[in-house]
Motif scaffolding. Structure first.
Motif, PDB file in Angstrom:
ATOM      1  N   HIS A   9       0.867  -1.183   0.000  1.00 32.87           N
ATOM      2  CA  HIS A   9       0.000   0.000   0.000  1.00 32.87           C
ATOM      3  C   HIS A   9       0.901   1.230   0.000  1.00 32.87           C
ATOM      4  O   HIS A   9       1.886   1.282   0.725  1.00 32.87           O
ATOM      5  N   HIS A  55       1.165   4.476   1.139  1.00 33.61           N
ATOM      6  CA  HIS A  55       0.484   5.290   2.147  1.00 33.61           C
ATOM      7  C   HIS A  55       0.579   6.783   1.843  1.00 33.61           C
ATOM      8  O   HIS A  55       1.666   7.350   1.818  1.00 33.61           O
ATOM      9  N   TRP A  97       5.211   6.765   2.481  1.00 35.37           N
ATOM     10  CA  TRP A  97       5.855   5.487   2.774  1.00 35.37           C
ATOM     11  C   TRP A  97       5.005   4.373   2.202  1.00 35.37           C
ATOM     12  O   TRP A  97       3.890   4.610   1.751  1.00 35.37           O
ATOM     13  N   HIS A 116       3.890   0.106   2.688  1.00 33.70           N
ATOM     14  CA  HIS A 116       3.885  -0.998   3.648  1.00 33.70           C
ATOM     15  C   HIS A 116       2.912  -2.078   3.192  1.00 33.70           C
ATOM     16  O   HIS A 116       2.010  -1.819   2.400  1.00 33.70           O
ATOM     17  N   HIS A 120      -0.225  -4.418   3.206  1.00 35.27           N
ATOM     18  CA  HIS A 120      -1.589  -4.272   3.724  1.00 35.27           C
ATOM     19  C   HIS A 120      -2.269  -5.627   3.736  1.00 35.27           C
ATOM     20  O   HIS A 120      -3.466  -5.757   3.531  1.00 35.27           O
ATOM     21  N   HIS A 161      -6.913   7.194   9.092  1.00 38.72           N
ATOM     22  CA  HIS A 161      -6.287   7.237   7.762  1.00 38.72           C
ATOM     23  C   HIS A 161      -7.311   6.900   6.689  1.00 38.72           C
ATOM     24  O   HIS A 161      -7.920   5.833   6.724  1.00 38.72           O
ATOM     25  N   HIS A 163      -7.731   6.158   2.724  1.00 43.29           N
ATOM     26  CA  HIS A 163      -6.967   5.815   1.520  1.00 43.29           C
ATOM     27  C   HIS A 163      -7.430   6.651   0.330  1.00 43.29           C
ATOM     28  O   HIS A 163      -8.616   7.011   0.236  1.00 43.29           O
ATOM     29  N   MET A 167     -10.333   2.164   1.996  1.00 47.83           N
ATOM     30  CA  MET A 167     -10.384   1.957   3.439  1.00 47.83           C
ATOM     31  C   MET A 167     -10.333   3.274   4.184  1.00 47.83           C
ATOM     32  O   MET A 167      -9.676   4.226   3.747  1.00 47.83           O
ATOM     33  N   HIS A 172      -9.468   3.798   8.175  1.00 52.68           N
ATOM     34  CA  HIS A 172      -9.201   2.999   9.388  1.00 52.68           C
ATOM     35  C   HIS A 172      -8.224   3.704  10.295  1.00 52.68           C
ATOM     36  O   HIS A 172      -7.580   4.684   9.928  1.00 52.68           O
ATOM     37  N   HIS A 186      -4.774   4.025  12.119  1.00 50.59           N
ATOM     38  CA  HIS A 186      -3.426   3.559  11.799  1.00 50.59           C
ATOM     39  C   HIS A 186      -2.659   3.103  13.026  1.00 50.59           C
ATOM     40  O   HIS A 186      -1.457   2.843  12.964  1.00 50.59           O
TER      41      HIS A 186
HETATM   42 CU1  C2O Z   1      -0.869   3.019   5.939  1.00 50.76          CU
HETATM   43 CU2  C2O Z   1      -4.544   1.412   5.294  1.00 50.76          CU
HETATM   44  O1  C2O Z   1      -2.670   2.137   5.651  1.00 50.76           O
END
Ligand code: C2O
Ligand code: CU
Length: 481
Positions: free
Chosen positions: A129, A131, A169, A171, A173, A399, A401, A444, A446, A448
């Motif tokens: 993902h 971010h 960044w 990461h 998911h 967060h 998306h 999403m 959500h 973090h």
């Molecule tokens: Cu950094 Cu849904 O995430």
């Protein structure tokens, strides 16, 4: 007679007891996640007071990045490796290309970026993902929503052309709460499309490796020679699930960007610390002084010391409050147009119930436990407002998306707005944020603090008509959080 009455009472008590047990059993049964499910089947659709959108169905798989020859390409291989911190301590990590953080991706605005993800041996599966980068939906890297998790031996190609500039960044998911903590993350810098500046440009991702907080891989003091007078940009990134606080000394920094969005440079008053919520980023800029300039990660030994000769210690600084992005000197109230197409309420609370069959006090969104959390439905180009309430005594970095939100009010008061993708909400805070629905898909929203997300603090924003062919759940081997 007396005898008869007590029989009736006993019977009634037994019936009530059985009914209650029956209800508990039903609630338990009803809460269990199916082995394979469409996240869209459970969300409680909320139209935010707007009209019922009238769009035909479209699948998010068609929302891919552009075709063509990539300007930048890299392969990231997810693999187990041992990572050596600067103190010499080694940790068993899950890495990209044998490193944690993974290789930094540094590209220019507008370049076509192509990343091939290969999973060597992460048996839980992996995804990537981006971010804070508002990529097309099918590139968003959420297992069970925008793709299947990549299993060992598999691969997935991501393509996007970033329009934004700044500090981001990436990461995993898939099983993010575990995967990110173990090291499946890296930094992503998007530079403006102009000749590079001559200054120092330093990325400082915070991460706690098996209980050892570090900046990059430095769990102690990193020293760098930087000539006096040189412009310096520090990119602070919090990859942990709790807030990170930085003590600054020997410099006169300004905050120049938050979450990859530039702001009018905001000088940090001397002695003020910087606090960044989980997932968030701050860019600081300053001119290198003649002496020692330092950034220390509060509550750890990790620090970066810069000085002309590469020596020295951080100066002691008085503890003062933290820099507040809402209270910057220049408050230019935004004009967003006062008419919102949809206004959603989102309240975070705790509630007694069953979460996937587990009894307890769980995170609830608008009073509902996952997977029956709200699903905000928007239409393309809507101007959307969300009124967020943190009705708990925990910090929740929320967060979204695929979009940046503009922060409009805090606790009912207008503030100097800023654009963010991860809004840190302190206990009992209320915020009002707005965004333009300009990136179709299923996104999403959500917390973090990834452990909170894994425990149900997650929901979706959907564009009217969107569908996904991907399924979450154990047998689908997709578990985004
Ligand atoms: Cu950094 Cu849904 O995430
Ligand atoms: Cu949270």
């Amino acid at each position: 007679m007396k005898h008869h009455l007590s029989t009736v009472v006993t019977t009634l008590v037994m019936v009530a007891g059985l009914a209650f047990l029956g209800f508990l059993g039903w609630a338990w049964w009803h809460s269990r996640l199916p082995a394979r499910y469409d996240v869209m089947d459970y969300g409680v659709v909320d139209l935010g007071g707007g009209p019922y959108p009238s769009r035909g169905d479209f699948s998010l798989v068609d929302l891919h990045g552009p075709h063509g020859k990539p300007d930048y390409r890299v392969t990231l291989t997810a693999e187990k490796a041992s990572v050596r911190l600067s103190s010499g301590k080694t940790v068993d990590a899950w890495t990209f290309n044998g490193r944690a953080p993974g290789p930094e991706i540094r590209v220019r605005q507008g370049q076509l970026v192509q990343v091939t993800l290969v999973n060597k041996d992460i048996s839980d599966g992996v995804s990537i993902h981006w971010h804070g980068v508002d990529v097309p939906n099918a590139e968003d890297g959420v297992a069970g929503v925008t793709q299947d998790a990549v299993q060992p031996g598999g691969r997935y190609v991501y393509r996007f052309r970033p329009r934004q500039v700044g500090t981001f960044w990436y990461h995993t998911h898939q099983d993010a709460s575990e995967g990110v903590e173990r090291g499946l993350y890296g930094t992503l810098v998007i530079l403006p499309d102009r000749p590079p500046s001559k200054g120092e440009d330093i990325t400082l991702p915070v991460h706690t490796f098996s209980g050892h907080p570090a900046l990059g891989i430095h769990d102690g003091v990193e020293r760098r020679p930087v000539p006096a007078g040189k412009p310096v940009r520090l990119r602070l990134i919090n990859t942990d699930s709790s807030p990170a606080r930085f003590r600054l000394s020997g410099m006169e920094p300004s905050v120049v960007a938050i979450d990859g969005a530039e702001i009018e440079p905001a000088p940090v008053p001397p002695g003020e610390a910087i606090e960044i919520g989980a997932g968030g980023r701050y860019d600081l800029a300053f001119r290198m002084p003649k002496g020692v300039a330092a950034v220390e990660l509060v509550g750890s030994r990790a620090a970066l010391v810069m000085s002309p000769d590469g020596e020295g210690e951080p100066a002691a600084v008085p503890s003062r409050p933290v820099f507040d992005p809402a209270a910057r000197a220049r408050a230019t109230p935004v004009r967003l147009g006062s008419s919102f197409d949809r206004t959603f309420e989102l309240k975070i609370s705790k509630k007694v119930g069953f979460l996937d069959g587990r009894p307890g006090r769980h995170w609830a969104l608008n009073g509902k436990l996952y997977p029956r959390t709200p699903m905000f439905e928007v239409d393309q180009s809507d101007l959307v407002r969300i009124n967020l309430v943190n009705d708990t005594s925990s910090v929740h970095p929320m967060h979204l998306h695929g979009h940046h939100v503009l922060v409009l009010t805090r606790n009912g008061k207008a503030l100097s707005p800023w654009s963010t993708d991860t809004l840190e909400m302190l206990p009992h805070e209320r915020y009002s944020v707005a965004f333009r629905a300009n990136n179709p898909g299923l996104w999403m929203l959500h917390c973090h603090n990834l452990d909170h997300a894994a425990n149900g603090l997650t929901m979706h924003v959907m564009y009217a008509g969107v569908t996904t062919p991907y399924r979450a759940g154990k047998s689908a081997r997709n578990d985004p959080e």
